[in-house]
Scaffold this active site. Sequence first.
Site, mmCIF file in Angstrom:
data_model
loop_
_atom_site.group_PDB
_atom_site.id
_atom_site.type_symbol
_atom_site.label_atom_id
_atom_site.label_comp_id
_atom_site.label_asym_id
_atom_site.label_seq_id
_atom_site.Cartn_x
_atom_site.Cartn_y
_atom_site.Cartn_z
ATOM 1 N N HIS A 53 0.950 -1.197 -0.153
ATOM 2 C CA HIS A 53 0.053 0.003 0.025
ATOM 3 C C HIS A 53 0.834 1.199 -0.047
ATOM 4 O O HIS A 53 1.383 1.905 1.089
ATOM 5 C CB HIS A 53 -0.934 -0.041 1.156
ATOM 6 C CG HIS A 53 -1.981 1.070 1.326
ATOM 7 N ND1 HIS A 53 -2.887 1.151 2.412
ATOM 8 C CD2 HIS A 53 -1.832 2.331 0.531
ATOM 9 C CE1 HIS A 53 -3.625 2.397 2.056
ATOM 10 N NE2 HIS A 53 -3.130 2.905 1.298
ATOM 11 N N HIS A 55 1.699 5.201 -2.241
ATOM 12 C CA HIS A 55 1.123 6.223 -2.997
ATOM 13 C C HIS A 55 1.974 7.077 -3.560
ATOM 14 O O HIS A 55 2.950 7.409 -2.843
ATOM 15 C CB HIS A 55 -0.042 7.105 -2.300
ATOM 16 C CG HIS A 55 -1.278 6.156 -2.157
ATOM 17 N ND1 HIS A 55 -2.005 5.368 -2.708
ATOM 18 C CD2 HIS A 55 -1.796 5.909 -0.790
ATOM 19 C CE1 HIS A 55 -3.115 4.987 -2.060
ATOM 20 N NE2 HIS A 55 -2.953 5.033 -0.707
ATOM 21 N N ARG A 118 -1.911 8.732 -5.792
ATOM 22 C CA ARG A 118 -2.327 9.283 -4.453
ATOM 23 C C ARG A 118 -3.917 9.276 -4.284
ATOM 24 O O ARG A 118 -4.746 9.602 -5.164
ATOM 25 C CB ARG A 118 -2.104 10.895 -4.536
ATOM 26 C CG ARG A 118 -2.426 11.483 -3.158
ATOM 27 C CD ARG A 118 -2.595 13.370 -3.415
ATOM 28 N NE ARG A 118 -1.380 13.873 -4.063
ATOM 29 C CZ ARG A 118 -0.446 14.498 -3.193
ATOM 30 N NH1 ARG A 118 -0.764 14.782 -1.668
ATOM 31 N NH2 ARG A 118 0.687 15.097 -3.287
ATOM 32 N N HIS A 225 -10.508 1.415 -1.264
ATOM 33 C CA HIS A 225 -9.945 2.986 -0.944
ATOM 34 C C HIS A 225 -10.748 3.951 -1.298
ATOM 35 O O HIS A 225 -10.826 4.193 -2.510
ATOM 36 C CB HIS A 225 -8.531 2.883 -1.535
ATOM 37 C CG HIS A 225 -7.747 3.655 -0.475
ATOM 38 N ND1 HIS A 225 -8.042 4.995 -0.220
ATOM 39 C CD2 HIS A 225 -6.269 3.608 -0.154
ATOM 40 C CE1 HIS A 225 -6.994 5.708 0.543
ATOM 41 N NE2 HIS A 225 -6.138 4.659 0.726
ATOM 42 N N HIS A 270 -5.786 0.273 5.818
ATOM 43 C CA HIS A 270 -5.774 1.003 7.199
ATOM 44 C C HIS A 270 -6.139 -0.106 8.263
ATOM 45 O O HIS A 270 -6.984 0.224 9.345
ATOM 46 C CB HIS A 270 -6.699 2.123 7.114
ATOM 47 C CG HIS A 270 -6.468 3.120 5.904
ATOM 48 N ND1 HIS A 270 -7.569 3.018 4.888
ATOM 49 C CD2 HIS A 270 -5.669 3.546 5.358
ATOM 50 C CE1 HIS A 270 -7.426 3.864 3.949
ATOM 51 N NE2 HIS A 270 -6.057 4.096 4.126
ATOM 52 N N GLU A 330 1.435 2.620 3.705
ATOM 53 C CA GLU A 330 0.781 3.844 3.182
ATOM 54 C C GLU A 330 2.059 4.890 2.843
ATOM 55 O O GLU A 330 1.336 6.080 2.895
ATOM 56 C CB GLU A 330 -0.443 4.199 3.667
ATOM 57 C CG GLU A 330 -1.445 5.115 2.996
ATOM 58 C CD GLU A 330 -2.564 5.314 3.732
ATOM 59 O OE1 GLU A 330 -3.607 5.778 2.839
ATOM 60 O OE2 GLU A 330 -2.770 5.219 4.992
#
Length: 389
Positions: A53, A55, A118, A225, A270, A330
Amino acid sequence: MIGRYPPMSGCTCGLSRRGMIRGTLGLGAAVALGSNGGAQAPPHPDRLVIDCHGHYTSEPAAMLDWRKQQIAALNDPAHSPSPASLKVSDDELRASVATRQIKVQAERGISLALLSPRAGGMGHHIGNARTSQDWSTVSNDMIYRLTTLMPRNFVGVCQLPQSSGVSPKNCTTELERCVKDLGFVGCNVNPDPTGGFWTDPPLYDRHWYPLWEKMVELDVPGMIHVSASANSNFHATGAHYMNGDTTAFMQLVTSDLFQDFPTLRLIIPHGGGAVPYHWGRYRGLAQDMGRPPLSALMRNVFFDTCVYHQPGIDLLLKVVPIDNVLFASEMLGAVNGIDPATSHGYDDTRRYIEAAQISEADRSKLYSGNVLRVFPRLGLRLRALGINA
């Protein structure tokens, strides 16, 4: 849809470059680079550690300017920039990640990251289907270029050109292009393209079936997401993201989606939102409603480790089966600061995994085994690079 929603609320991973990069460190690959830039060496530097994960939150200014021009032209499409008009050099791309993603990968001992655009910038609530198509093309092409420039650091996961009220079938061509032509191994699926108003059907509705069918055909998973919040009641990363994760899980609990798509794989990021903390509630609700036990979902539903404190990670690993948890940070995303209690980054999730009371075999599952199982195309890509996976 133009002008329907208010501005994005409280999203540090939205369109604002200044707010996004303030306090960030950057990410990199210890196994791939063989160097940690002078930082303390991470444990087991030869271990394959895959962050599922990641971005691209350090975009070149030209890319962000292109998006601003596109949004400014929403009411005058003739002045909307074309995807081909964006010019970013290879050197600009390398520089955009060198002191951020690449650096932190090396410092933290992360071999490579699955990199997607993003999340807060997907902005599916902005404009119309054409707006989302062009922005997704630009965003995915930029990810592709990074994966070709640094193939041992990044593997692509695509943004879909979703738009509220438009069938997800509209996304299947872009998904197929990204997987077959660009070598991507998965996609991000926004369960709420309205940005916090939730007017589209739930994930189990047949509205979504064309997308699920294409994902099954291509054998790629989807990370559920959300994007930016356009509803001022919901801070983006502190509320809207958690709402989206938890809502998606409950939709799956109450549906028979996986009877129709037994090989579909969905990742709830998350750490699953509120789900692990309220695991007993969801077990009880499923039982009260006559639904199958949560264990039945575990053939298709997975969680990541984007949980930014040790007690949260410990709870996640005690509640959710190890086989259903994928390592992730993330990075660089929602939380970029240094925890004063530890003097380390909140999002340095490898430290939490190393400190967790689990076996080395389970640690290996978290770091790579589970990711490779959920993303089967990833193993093929790594083997082609000569990486033992």
